[in-house]
Design a protein around this motif. Structure first.
Motif, PDB file in Angstrom:
ATOM      1  N   GLN A 164       0.823  -1.200   0.000  1.00 38.71           N
ATOM      2  CA  GLN A 164       0.000   0.000   0.000  1.00 38.71           C
ATOM      3  C   GLN A 164       0.864   1.260   0.000  1.00 38.71           C
ATOM      4  OE1 GLN A 164      -2.513  -0.566   3.453  1.00 38.71           O
ATOM      5  NE2 GLN A 164      -3.286  -2.500   2.641  1.00 38.71           N
ATOM      6  N   ARG A 165       1.977   1.190   0.700  1.00 40.57           N
ATOM      7  CA  ARG A 165       2.874   2.354   0.725  1.00 40.57           C
ATOM      8  C   ARG A 165       3.446   2.640  -0.655  1.00 40.57           C
ATOM      9  NH1 ARG A 165       7.196   1.006   4.773  1.00 40.57           N
ATOM     10  NH2 ARG A 165       6.061  -0.826   5.486  1.00 40.57           N
ATOM     11  N   ILE A 166       3.872   1.584  -1.319  1.00 42.39           N
ATOM     12  CA  ILE A 166       4.424   1.779  -2.661  1.00 42.39           C
ATOM     13  C   ILE A 166       3.340   2.296  -3.601  1.00 42.39           C
ATOM     14  CG2 ILE A 166       5.487   0.616  -4.629  1.00 42.39           C
ATOM     15  CD1 ILE A 166       6.738  -1.351  -2.651  1.00 42.39           C
ATOM     16  N   ALA A 167       2.147   1.763  -3.446  1.00 48.10           N
ATOM     17  CA  ALA A 167       1.038   2.234  -4.275  1.00 48.10           C
ATOM     18  C   ALA A 167       0.779   3.715  -4.030  1.00 48.10           C
ATOM     19  CB  ALA A 167      -0.214   1.404  -3.986  1.00 48.10           C
ATOM     20  N   VAL A 229       2.330   4.189 -15.245  1.00 44.20           N
ATOM     21  CA  VAL A 229       1.164   3.572 -14.629  1.00 44.20           C
ATOM     22  C   VAL A 229       0.094   3.407 -15.699  1.00 44.20           C
ATOM     23  CG1 VAL A 229      -0.614   3.790 -12.874  1.00 44.20           C
ATOM     24  CG2 VAL A 229       1.700   4.542 -12.382  1.00 44.20           C
ATOM     25  N   ARG A 230      -0.206   2.174 -16.013  1.00 44.61           N
ATOM     26  CA  ARG A 230      -1.175   1.901 -17.072  1.00 44.61           C
ATOM     27  C   ARG A 230      -2.594   1.905 -16.530  1.00 44.61           C
ATOM     28  NH1 ARG A 230       0.787   2.702 -20.921  1.00 44.61           N
ATOM     29  NH2 ARG A 230       2.620   1.880 -21.997  1.00 44.61           N
ATOM     30  N   ASP A 231      -2.735   1.486 -15.286  1.00 45.46           N
ATOM     31  CA  ASP A 231      -4.069   1.392 -14.700  1.00 45.46           C
ATOM     32  C   ASP A 231      -4.099   2.040 -13.314  1.00 45.46           C
ATOM     33  OD1 ASP A 231      -6.576   0.749 -13.883  1.00 45.46           O
ATOM     34  OD2 ASP A 231      -6.462  -1.367 -14.418  1.00 45.46           O
ATOM     35  N   GLN A 234      -6.406   0.648 -10.447  1.00 42.50           N
ATOM     36  CA  GLN A 234      -5.941  -0.512  -9.695  1.00 42.50           C
ATOM     37  C   GLN A 234      -4.972  -0.108  -8.596  1.00 42.50           C
ATOM     38  OE1 GLN A 234      -6.783  -3.632  -9.497  1.00 42.50           O
ATOM     39  NE2 GLN A 234      -8.400  -3.400 -11.018  1.00 42.50           N
ATOM     40  N   ILE A 235      -4.120   0.858  -8.923  1.00 45.14           N
ATOM     41  CA  ILE A 235      -3.150   1.308  -7.925  1.00 45.14           C
ATOM     42  C   ILE A 235      -3.876   1.979  -6.757  1.00 45.14           C
ATOM     43  CG2 ILE A 235      -1.074   2.687  -7.549  1.00 45.14           C
ATOM     44  CD1 ILE A 235      -0.665   0.397  -9.460  1.00 45.14           C
ATOM     45  N   ILE A 237      -6.809   1.222  -5.754  1.00 46.02           N
ATOM     46  CA  ILE A 237      -7.385   0.133  -4.960  1.00 46.02           C
ATOM     47  C   ILE A 237      -6.320  -0.501  -4.061  1.00 46.02           C
ATOM     48  CG2 ILE A 237      -8.332  -2.196  -5.119  1.00 46.02           C
ATOM     49  CD1 ILE A 237      -9.830  -1.252  -7.637  1.00 46.02           C
ATOM     50  N   LEU A 238      -5.157  -0.737  -4.624  1.00 46.63           N
ATOM     51  CA  LEU A 238      -4.076  -1.347  -3.854  1.00 46.63           C
ATOM     52  C   LEU A 238      -3.620  -0.451  -2.703  1.00 46.63           C
ATOM     53  CD1 LEU A 238      -1.919  -2.834  -6.734  1.00 46.63           C
ATOM     54  CD2 LEU A 238      -3.195  -4.119  -5.020  1.00 46.63           C
ATOM     55  N   SER A 239      -3.760   0.858  -2.899  1.00 50.40           N
ATOM     56  CA  SER A 239      -3.296   1.791  -1.877  1.00 50.40           C
ATOM     57  C   SER A 239      -4.219   1.792  -0.665  1.00 50.40           C
ATOM     58  CB  SER A 239      -3.213   3.196  -2.451  1.00 50.40           C
ATOM     59  OG  SER A 239      -4.518   3.755  -2.556  1.00 50.40           O
ATOM     60  N   GLY A 240      -5.395   1.224  -0.839  1.00 45.56           N
ATOM     61  CA  GLY A 240      -6.337   1.177   0.269  1.00 45.56           C
ATOM     62  C   GLY A 240      -6.899   2.524   0.623  1.00 45.56           C
TER      63      GLY A 240
END
Length: 243
Positions: A164-167, A229-231, A234-235, A237-240
């Motif tokens: 999540q941090r990287i996102a 970043v293509r999507d 999604q990122i 979402i991953l980041s929360g």
DNA sequence: ACATTAATTATGT
DNA sequence: ACATAATTAATGT
């Protein structure tokens, strides 16, 4: 944000074009005459990629405006590790220690790409604030946003997992320094896995693994010091993130 | 769930 | 050719 200057770099430094400061927040409310006066007090410098503009702990004798390029703000921890505090896109003030009540720079500023800065002696800060309407509020606005960003980053460090941090780091990068390309948003300056690990408090290996995994899923695309970043969704979402 | 170590491969000048 | 960056697997906390 739409300004794609490449054509006319000031090759001679005698006079600076007044259009340089057009639309840049701390100056956007000023009339041409005031801008002229401010520019005449400024000195322009070019910084090669990797060169430091000023260093942590040094006397804060000048404050800066980034005209072109990107600046990385870096701090060294007690045990000698580099931490990337934030990136600064062109058009923003930095090195304004005076505004925060410091007389030395609290961090080191390094040119992430070849960059061009304007700078003024720190002692002029107070007179700028005093005589130019809106200068103070507009600068403190960007400073405030930056401090807020640093704080949320610290919270992330403590609470979130690395993924999540990287996102989050990626999202901030594409928000502030992203450039639209076909089918995605590309980070507009060279950034390595090591850099991202220094922003997120992990290792370059973990970053590398995450990026590889995301690449397989088609969320991102990357090469040496390049990330697209293509999507973005999604990122997010991953980041929360709480939408 | 992540860091560390180490070995290997790719890439830019 | 050389240095720097990225990948990958194995092992450790």
């Amino acid at each position: 944000m739409i300004v794609m200057q490449k054509a006319n770099r000031p090759s001679t430094y005698s006079t600076l074009d007044e259009s340089l400061l057009n639309g840049i927040p701390p100056f956007s409310m000023l009339d041409p005459k005031q801008i002229r006066a401010i520019l005449d007090l400024a000195s322009s410098r070019r910084h090669a990629a990797g060169a430091s503009v000023f260093e942590e702990g040094h006397d804060a004798d000048r404050f800066y405006l980034l005209l072109d390029g990107y600046i990385r703000v870096v701090r060294i921890t007690a045990d000698g590790e580099q931490v990337i505090v934030l990136h600064i896109p062109s058009g923003q003030l930095f090195g304004i220690a005076k505004a925060l009540g410091h007389d030395t720079y609290p961090a080191t500023a390094i040119a992430a790409t070849d960059s061009i800065t304007l700078s003024w002696p720190t002692r002029l800060w107070d007179s700028f604030v005093a005589q130019y309407d809106g200068f103070a509020t507009q600068s403190y606005q960007t400073v405030g946003a930056r401090i807020g960003e640093m704080n949320t980053r610290i919270v992330e460090m403590a609470t979130q997992q690395v993924e999540q941090r990287i996102a989050c780091a990626l999202l901030r990068l594409i928000n502030q320094t992203g450039r639209k390309v076909d089918g995605g948003i590309e980070i507009d300056f060279p950034i390595s896995r090591q850099d991202i690990s220094e922003m997120t408090g992990t290792t370059l290996h973990t970053v590398s693994r995450m990026m590889s995994a995301w690449e397989k899923q088609g969320f991102v695309e990357s090469g040496r010091k390049r990330i697209t970043v293509r999507d973005p969704h999604q990122i997010v979402i991953l980041s929360g993130a709480k939408v």
